[in-house]
Design a protein around this motif. Structure first.
Motif, PDB file in Angstrom:
ATOM      1  N   SER A  13      -1.014  -3.279  -2.572  1.00 55.69           N
ATOM      2  CA  SER A  13       0.168  -2.463  -2.279  1.00 55.69           C
ATOM      3  C   SER A  13      -0.063  -1.006  -2.695  1.00 55.69           C
ATOM      4  CB  SER A  13       1.424  -3.050  -2.917  1.00 55.69           C
ATOM      5  OG  SER A  13       1.464  -2.796  -4.295  1.00 55.69           O
ATOM      6  N   TRP A  14      -0.772  -0.778  -3.793  1.00 47.46           N
ATOM      7  CA  TRP A  14      -1.057   0.616  -4.186  1.00 47.46           C
ATOM      8  C   TRP A  14      -1.946   1.295  -3.152  1.00 47.46           C
ATOM      9  CZ3 TRP A  14      -3.288  -0.844  -9.661  1.00 47.46           C
ATOM     10  CH2 TRP A  14      -2.290  -1.466 -10.419  1.00 47.46           C
ATOM     11  N   SER A  15      -2.847   0.524  -2.557  1.00 48.68           N
ATOM     12  CA  SER A  15      -3.806   1.122  -1.624  1.00 48.68           C
ATOM     13  C   SER A  15      -3.114   1.670  -0.382  1.00 48.68           C
ATOM     14  CB  SER A  15      -4.878   0.110  -1.221  1.00 48.68           C
ATOM     15  OG  SER A  15      -4.343  -0.853  -0.333  1.00 48.68           O
ATOM     16  N   THR A  16      -1.935   1.118  -0.074  1.00 46.61           N
ATOM     17  CA  THR A  16      -1.211   1.566   1.115  1.00 46.61           C
ATOM     18  C   THR A  16       0.019   2.393   0.755  1.00 46.61           C
ATOM     19  OG1 THR A  16      -0.028  -0.538   1.121  1.00 46.61           O
ATOM     20  CG2 THR A  16      -1.978  -0.382   2.525  1.00 46.61           C
ATOM     21  N   ASN A  17       0.268   2.596  -0.528  1.00 46.61           N
ATOM     22  CA  ASN A  17       1.472   3.316  -0.950  1.00 46.61           C
ATOM     23  C   ASN A  17       1.074   4.418  -1.933  1.00 46.61           C
ATOM     24  OD1 ASN A  17       3.890   4.217  -1.918  1.00 46.61           O
ATOM     25  ND2 ASN A  17       4.666   2.201  -2.567  1.00 46.61           N
ATOM     26  N   SER A  18       0.988   5.640  -1.427  1.00 45.55           N
ATOM     27  CA  SER A  18       0.516   6.729  -2.285  1.00 45.55           C
ATOM     28  C   SER A  18       1.543   7.121  -3.345  1.00 45.55           C
ATOM     29  CB  SER A  18       0.125   7.940  -1.445  1.00 45.55           C
ATOM     30  OG  SER A  18       1.232   8.353  -0.690  1.00 45.55           O
ATOM     31  N   SER A  19       2.775   6.618  -3.260  1.00 41.81           N
ATOM     32  CA  SER A  19       3.747   6.924  -4.321  1.00 41.81           C
ATOM     33  C   SER A  19       3.678   5.945  -5.473  1.00 41.81           C
ATOM     34  CB  SER A  19       5.182   6.904  -3.807  1.00 41.81           C
ATOM     35  OG  SER A  19       5.264   7.223  -2.477  1.00 41.81           O
ATOM     36  N   ALA A  20       2.900   4.884  -5.323  1.00 41.12           N
ATOM     37  CA  ALA A  20       2.870   3.867  -6.375  1.00 41.12           C
ATOM     38  C   ALA A  20       2.336   4.455  -7.684  1.00 41.12           C
ATOM     39  CB  ALA A  20       2.021   2.681  -5.941  1.00 41.12           C
TER      40      ALA A  20
END
Ligand SMILES: *[C@@H]1O[C@H](CO)[C@@H](O)[C@H](O)[C@H]1NC(C)=O
Ligand SMILES: *[C@@H]1O[C@H](CO)[C@@H](O)[C@H](O)[C@H]1NC(C)=O
Length: 119
Positions: free
Chosen positions: A92-99
């Protein structure tokens, strides 16, 4: 002709232990502290990483792997991080730069079977 594609996601594995002294395992602490430095440097402008790429580090304590279970059969597994949870989080972090921001060193803490991710 060359085609340059920006972006990308690089995850490196540090260690929670290496944020402090590691008197019983100095070589391990040194090596992991170097990984933390590498993550910070790669996340900065001029490192040679592609435009718009992100670099994150995970700083686990103990991952719940078959090898760790074999070598520490009497440990308290409720403090070990399950790999399925970690891999889903990382995806999920790899696709969500706000994580987490670029260059973040993410501490992975499991207590009583519950896993938390924090900077
Ligand atoms: C991305 O991460 C942020 C911060 O953790 C979170 O608030 C948001 O819901 C996430 N977005 C998606 C699509 O998962
Ligand atoms: C990982 O586990 C925690 C609880 O231990 C949970 O809150 C979180 O949603 C889980 N993450 C995923 C991606 O399943």
């Amino acid at each position: 002709m060359s085609i340059f594609l920006g972006g990308g996601f690089l995850l490196l594995t540090g260690a929670c232990a290496a944020t402090d002294g590691t008197p019983g395992m100095i070589g391990y602490g040194l090596a992991k502290a170097a990984v933390h430095q590498l993550i910070k440097s790669l996340s900065m402008k001029g490192s040679g990483m592609p435009e718009n790429s992100r670099v994150l580090g995970i700083l686990p304590i103990t991952l719940d792997t078959p090898a760790n279970r074999n070598s520490m059969p009497n440990a308290d597994f409720s403090t070990w991080t399950p790999l399925d949870n970690l891999s889903k989080e990382v995806f999920s972090w790899s696709t969500n730069s706000s994580a987490f921001p670029n260059g973040a060193l993410v501490k992975v803490t499991t207590t009583g079977g519950k896993t938390e991710y924090s900077q």
